[in-house]
Write an enzyme that holds these catalytic residues in place. Structure first.
Site, PDB file in Angstrom:
ATOM      1  N   LYS A   3      16.945 -43.150 -48.608  1.00 50.00           N
ATOM      2  CA  LYS A   3      17.572 -42.070 -48.024  1.00 50.00           C
ATOM      3  C   LYS A   3      18.887 -42.660 -47.916  1.00 50.00           C
ATOM      4  O   LYS A   3      19.216 -43.511 -47.234  1.00 50.00           O
ATOM      5  CB  LYS A   3      16.702 -41.762 -46.914  1.00 50.00           C
ATOM      6  CG  LYS A   3      15.145 -41.514 -46.988  1.00 50.00           C
ATOM      7  CD  LYS A   3      15.156 -40.234 -47.612  1.00 50.00           C
ATOM      8  CE  LYS A   3      13.523 -39.828 -48.008  1.00 50.00           C
ATOM      9  NZ  LYS A   3      13.638 -38.412 -48.562  1.00 50.00           N
ATOM     10  N   ASP A  57      18.522 -40.273 -52.185  1.00 54.86           N
ATOM     11  CA  ASP A  57      18.276 -39.031 -51.693  1.00 54.86           C
ATOM     12  C   ASP A  57      18.699 -38.578 -50.564  1.00 54.86           C
ATOM     13  O   ASP A  57      18.540 -39.176 -49.551  1.00 54.86           O
ATOM     14  CB  ASP A  57      16.571 -39.009 -51.479  1.00 54.86           C
ATOM     15  CG  ASP A  57      15.900 -37.834 -50.883  1.00 54.86           C
ATOM     16  OD1 ASP A  57      16.618 -36.683 -50.877  1.00 54.86           O
ATOM     17  OD2 ASP A  57      14.790 -37.596 -50.735  1.00 54.86           O
ATOM     18  N   GLU A 106      18.961 -37.102 -55.198  1.00 50.49           N
ATOM     19  CA  GLU A 106      18.105 -35.961 -54.921  1.00 50.49           C
ATOM     20  C   GLU A 106      18.765 -35.306 -53.664  1.00 50.49           C
ATOM     21  O   GLU A 106      19.199 -35.590 -52.855  1.00 50.49           O
ATOM     22  CB  GLU A 106      16.774 -36.715 -54.602  1.00 50.49           C
ATOM     23  CG  GLU A 106      15.690 -35.914 -54.387  1.00 50.49           C
ATOM     24  CD  GLU A 106      14.415 -36.488 -54.303  1.00 50.49           C
ATOM     25  OE1 GLU A 106      14.332 -37.531 -54.576  1.00 50.49           O
ATOM     26  OE2 GLU A 106      13.636 -35.948 -53.497  1.00 50.49           O
ATOM     27  N   GLU A 134      12.032 -30.078 -54.071  1.00 50.24           N
ATOM     28  CA  GLU A 134      11.035 -30.049 -53.140  1.00 50.24           C
ATOM     29  C   GLU A 134      11.125 -28.896 -52.219  1.00 50.24           C
ATOM     30  O   GLU A 134      10.024 -28.413 -51.659  1.00 50.24           O
ATOM     31  CB  GLU A 134      11.007 -31.266 -52.227  1.00 50.24           C
ATOM     32  CG  GLU A 134      12.215 -31.733 -51.540  1.00 50.24           C
ATOM     33  CD  GLU A 134      11.889 -33.110 -50.628  1.00 50.24           C
ATOM     34  OE1 GLU A 134      12.525 -33.860 -51.013  1.00 50.24           O
ATOM     35  OE2 GLU A 134      11.409 -32.924 -49.432  1.00 50.24           O
ATOM     36  N   ASP A 161       6.720 -29.364 -56.278  1.00 51.13           N
ATOM     37  CA  ASP A 161       6.148 -29.738 -54.834  1.00 51.13           C
ATOM     38  C   ASP A 161       4.835 -28.916 -54.901  1.00 51.13           C
ATOM     39  O   ASP A 161       5.050 -27.814 -55.187  1.00 51.13           O
ATOM     40  CB  ASP A 161       7.121 -29.542 -53.503  1.00 51.13           C
ATOM     41  CG  ASP A 161       6.402 -29.790 -52.250  1.00 51.13           C
ATOM     42  OD1 ASP A 161       6.646 -30.904 -51.759  1.00 51.13           O
ATOM     43  OD2 ASP A 161       5.436 -29.279 -51.949  1.00 51.13           O
ATOM     44  N   HIS A 164       7.854 -34.405 -56.205  1.00 50.05           N
ATOM     45  CA  HIS A 164       7.995 -34.780 -54.907  1.00 50.05           C
ATOM     46  C   HIS A 164       6.602 -34.727 -54.211  1.00 50.05           C
ATOM     47  O   HIS A 164       5.643 -34.006 -54.586  1.00 50.05           O
ATOM     48  CB  HIS A 164       8.653 -33.594 -53.931  1.00 50.05           C
ATOM     49  CG  HIS A 164       8.645 -33.814 -52.373  1.00 50.05           C
ATOM     50  ND1 HIS A 164       8.054 -33.327 -51.657  1.00 50.05           N
ATOM     51  CD2 HIS A 164       9.360 -34.920 -51.690  1.00 50.05           C
ATOM     52  CE1 HIS A 164       8.004 -33.716 -50.296  1.00 50.05           C
ATOM     53  NE2 HIS A 164       8.773 -34.429 -50.501  1.00 50.05           N
ATOM     54  N   ALA A 165       6.561 -35.940 -53.394  1.00 57.95           N
ATOM     55  CA  ALA A 165       5.192 -36.174 -53.052  1.00 57.95           C
ATOM     56  C   ALA A 165       5.451 -37.137 -51.602  1.00 57.95           C
ATOM     57  O   ALA A 165       6.611 -37.064 -51.040  1.00 57.95           O
ATOM     58  CB  ALA A 165       4.176 -37.157 -53.759  1.00 57.95           C
TER      59      ALA A 165
END
Lengths: 436, 436
Positions: B214, B242, B268, B295, B318, B345-346
């Site tokens: 992140k 991300d 992302e 997502e 997603d 995305h998960a």
């Protein structure tokens, strides 16, 4: 903070029927912000829905309660945008959008109620409060996140200072002549040709220079209805068309071309409000018919792209779809930057009452023009509002009452609250008798 | 139909923290469709949220009750899409989106529960049910409205028939080797450098060939964290970044360029998920760093445009954001048409459990490839599911249990239901004691 699920049985008369919405029950998820000020000044706001799901919309507004309770009137008057920023910026709530759908409309309802409160407190109609505001203060009310590739705060400031020039003269003209309107009342899809022709003629007699027809369900019907409308109003009146998102891109192009012999002024919502590139492709293909959209556009970021992509001739703000006055300020600024006229969506419940303030501010202190600009007018449900719109000679008269014109009569709430208002109780009793 | 507001106190450990979401409490608005079949087969689905507002999400699911009650299992097995069509097509509910936000996620939860029910009834994991299905039947499960300028039903049919070639061999390979994964577990913004480095090394030791960090809160921190991550994993492991929508367009470009020395594989969500043109501009500016998003993309119409605009290198579906399996089939077909790899995305609650089925179907019977395709894996909250994901050597093992892997343990519901589950009651009691 009080909330009300208010629903009007408009589907009984096919008022509001169109190609996507055959039987709307115009409804409001209505919110009242109460204060303990000596004069008990209140703020009123609402999200507009068309029936089922209005309870979900109310639940979303209820979820925002803790963000507004306990603030002071002074704090809200100094910076109404503080509520908008706290609500839009809450990371957990943001996940439910972000900035779209039920949660964002709930934010819009609460934010608009704050502006109603602030304008009431200051004794001004909202349009006048905004038009009188310092440009620097107005710019601070706007969230520029995700906009700066198209509009920076300093560009917005320049636009607002430019809008100050001649504002006093325009305010005077507005008070004297009002703001141009057009009417959709003749054109609901559920109305027969005779009713359409009669209402279209009445509209012209009432001073409107533009009407709008719903299209998109059946091409043969649309050809017949467009012919009847054009015959009724003559060549000098603009006839706009509204497909309410009914078509895919290629289908939209074919359908609009088929109707072009009747000289439609604009085609509204030809396809999904999410389809920026689709609107751009349709616009390229159907010119000189203009492309209009916006009533279902979820936020300023999509409006930004519609403008960047050259997808719009006419931008249609809605007072209760996006995150309230603050986001609509951003959208008006974007439209001004790109030189695209704003012709608001209205109708429904109280949308005319609200959105007139935004267009009037735009005229007095931002775009400075009413050229090719008209506010939609539909003559339904105004009697439920304490300060209903006033239409004279096809124009909206400038509101003079303090506030955002969002307050409904207590008697209307008592009658049309769902499911326990007097109307809906009686309706259930009648149905039960009929089935016995 | 039963609903549950389930919330896990993940904010206590800063699991899941990123530049936009500093303190998520991973939550599920969970729905169970019960039947009176002899075996009492049920369907399970959920919307994923991060805490506040999960009650609104549950209210939205509750509003859909009348659309599913009373249907027969035979009807649902023959045409699961009938529920999707009825829900998406309801004109009054449509006003609350359309096809976006709280109401659309509620539709997704119910539609996914229907697919769990159907797959359970047929004794197959969902990926296998989809991979075995007739292409003609699958095409009828997809809503092509607003897609036909990019993908027609006949093109979709061609793609699905092409996907049948070699499907048996790929199914065998999938069962033997699983599907590639990457892990975000090392990279949460709230973790210190030491924890980041340790978890990154563990990820490589566990067989992952890609990790994700992140970024976006502070550039100096990001430079330091990227350096630590690259040092920990060495040059041969992909490090994706991300930003969780943190940046405006120009800021995104500058920030990504500043981090490019560490060879990021993808960036992302560099900006708003609504900003199609913004993603396209960023992609042009930051290549060879790839742009990934999805997502928070609200529906197939926005994915269509991201592909049309060349805004994406990697498409991230997603399982619980859009309108369920039917809409994700449309999105997988769009990605296949445009030749863009899908990397789901998960994480969250149960998103790994669901989305693996979609990627595995895509591999076996649509795109036919796992090249440059990885499913996100985050090692949180799997123990609450009856059929949790199984990760071996950095790959998802193919589920063998019938259904969509969406079922949570009754004990988890009892403990984490909000506000009256045993965990939350005890939590309130502890807080009350602390303040006394």
């Amino acid at each position: 903070m009080d909330t009300h699920d208010v629903r009007f049985p408009t589907s009984r008369e096919l008022d509001g029927s169109d190609a996507m919405n055959p039987d709307p029950d115009y409804s409001a998820a209505y919110v009242v912000l109460r204060t303990d000020a000596p004069d008990k000044v209140c703020g009123h706001g609402f999200a507009f829905t068309i029936g089922r799901g209005n309870d979900v919309q109310v639940a979303a507004i209820d979820a925002l309660r803790s963000y507004v309770l306990g603030r002071t009137l002074d704090e809200l008057c100094a910076d109404p945008g503080s509520v908008s920023r706290d609500l839009v910026g809450d990371s957990q709530l943001r996940w439910l959008g972000p900035e779209k759908g039920v949660l964002h409309m709930a934010i819009g309802a609460v934010v608009n109620a704050v502006w109603d409160l602030v304008a009431s407190r200051q004794g001004k109609p909202l349009w006048k409060l905004l038009a009188d505001a310092e440009p620097e203060w107005l710019v601070r009310q706007v969230d520029f996140r995700y906009l700066t590739d198209a509009l920076t705060p300093s560009e917005a400031l320049d636009l607002l200072w430019a809008g100050k020039r001649g504002a006093a003269e325009r305010e005077s003209a507005l008070r004297q002549h009002g703001y141009p309107a057009y009417t959709t009342s003749p054109g609901w899809l559920g109305y027969g040709d005779e009713k359409l022709s009669r209402l279209a003629k009445e509209a012209v007699a009432d001073g409107f220079t533009q009407i709008k027809l719903k299209v998109g369900a059946d091409l043969q019907d649309d050809l017949r209805r467009c012919r009847a409308a054009r015959a009724a109003v003559g060549p000098g009146v603009r006839v706009a068309l509204d497909a309410n998102q009914r078509w895919d891109v290629d289908q939209a192009v074919q359908w609009i071309r088929a109707l072009s012999e009747f000289g439609p002024y604009w085609i509204e919502e030809p396809t999904s409000p999410d389809d920026i590139l689709g609107h751009a492709a349709i616009r390229r293909a159907v010119a000189p018919v203009r492309v209009a959209t916006g009533e279902h556009v979820q936020n300023r970021i999509v409006f930004k792209q519609l403008l960047q992509a050259g997808a719009l001739d006419i931008l249609q703000i809605d007072a209760a779809r996006v995150g309230g006055v603050n986001e609509n300020l951003a959208i008006l600024l974007l439209a001004a930057k790109f030189g695209v006229p704003v012709c608001p969506h209205a109708g429904g419940v109280g949308l005319c009452e609200l959105v007139q303030h935004l267009s009037m501010f735009d005229y007095v202190a931002l775009s400075g023009s009413t050229e090719d600009r008209v506010i939609e007018f539909v003559d339904h449900l105004h009697a439920h509002f304490r300060a209903p719109v006033r239409i004279r000679d096809g124009r909206y008269a400038a509101p003079t009452e303090a506030g955002f014109s969002a307050e409904m009569h207590p008697a209307s709430l008592a009658e049309f609250s769902y499911p326990d208002g007097t109307y809906w109780r009686a309706d259930r009793a009648t149905r039960q008798e009929a089935t016995q």
